[in-house]
Scaffold this motif. Sequence first.
Motif: not given
Length: 380
Positions: A39, A43, A46, A323-325, A327-328, A333, A335, A356, A359
Amino acid sequence: MSLLQQAARRHQRGFSLVEILVGMAVGFVVTIIIYQVISTYEGIKRSTTSGADTQQNGIFSLSTIERDVRAAGWGLPTATVMPCATYLTYYSTGAASGAVPNFPNTPVRITDGGTAAGASDSITMLWGTSIRSNVRNVLLQNVTANPPGTPAANLQPTSNVGMSSVGGFVWLTDDANNCALTRITASVTNPASTTSVILSHDSGTGTATAPVYNPPAAFMTANGWPATYTSNPRIFDVGALTQRTYSVVGGSLISRDFFSSMTEAELANNVVGLKAQYGISAAGSQVVNNWVSATGTWATPSMDDFKRIKAVRIAVVVRSPLKERIKSGNTACDTTTAAPASWSGGPALDLSNDADWRCYRYRSFETVVPVRNVLWANYS
């Protein structure tokens, strides 16, 4: 059963339940570690790939616009030798017709896009191919331009030296300083002057990929084109013309060339903004001392003001294609938290039309390009 058989039987037993559970726990922990490594790597991959795509789009977009700004003004008569009070142009694609859209009548023209969300500027460059564009070619006869397509409407320059071939453009003007852009449709030797030619500029109906640029009589009458050129009529040869406009539409950099095809071409995607300013000097100077947006008097600069434009500053803002995920633990977003700026101290882009926009990652590519053909023409 002998002791030897009992020992062999004990060695053939499988794993106990405890051993199996311990093995499963170890395997589960190893799987989690491998997943986290993959993972993390994905990342990084990406981000690296996205950054490379962003840089490629930005560099290509900026270098393409810069190349055309450097060409702007070549092959065009200067205002000193062709002081036009009115520029008269026409195009027809068969489905649409009228004056050439966004005709700049100057080498570079910026159109300010305003401050609305998602708005960008556009920039138009104009240049020709003639090396004799500043040479006035006096006509042997007065021209009855309207109606076109008649012998009286044809052009009879005193010399055919340096004249472009059929399909090239000339400016038709006289001492009234009405300058009509005319495309040559035929060229034959002038029987009255064998060192010269007779140039026709017949009108017609064009197509979307092959427009025509000579108006019919009805258009000339309705739009106030001069019917005759009788006070020292002359032409200036500009050869093949290029009028190219760059703009941002739907997240892509778009170009349109009005003298080859009216269709739009997508050059690069994930381009979210284009900003431009004029670098101006004081009258009589060649040194840029101020930067101005194409607003107010600089939206349609006069010829005197245009002579003060010595450079153009351009910024292209590109976003990452991925598009960035989120964050937990976050619900939105983050970013990008601040709108990207065009250049240091320059206007920021309002991207709030895209819900968006935070993001994505953004990068601005900026350069300053001298309008060098204006400098070579000794504009002051």
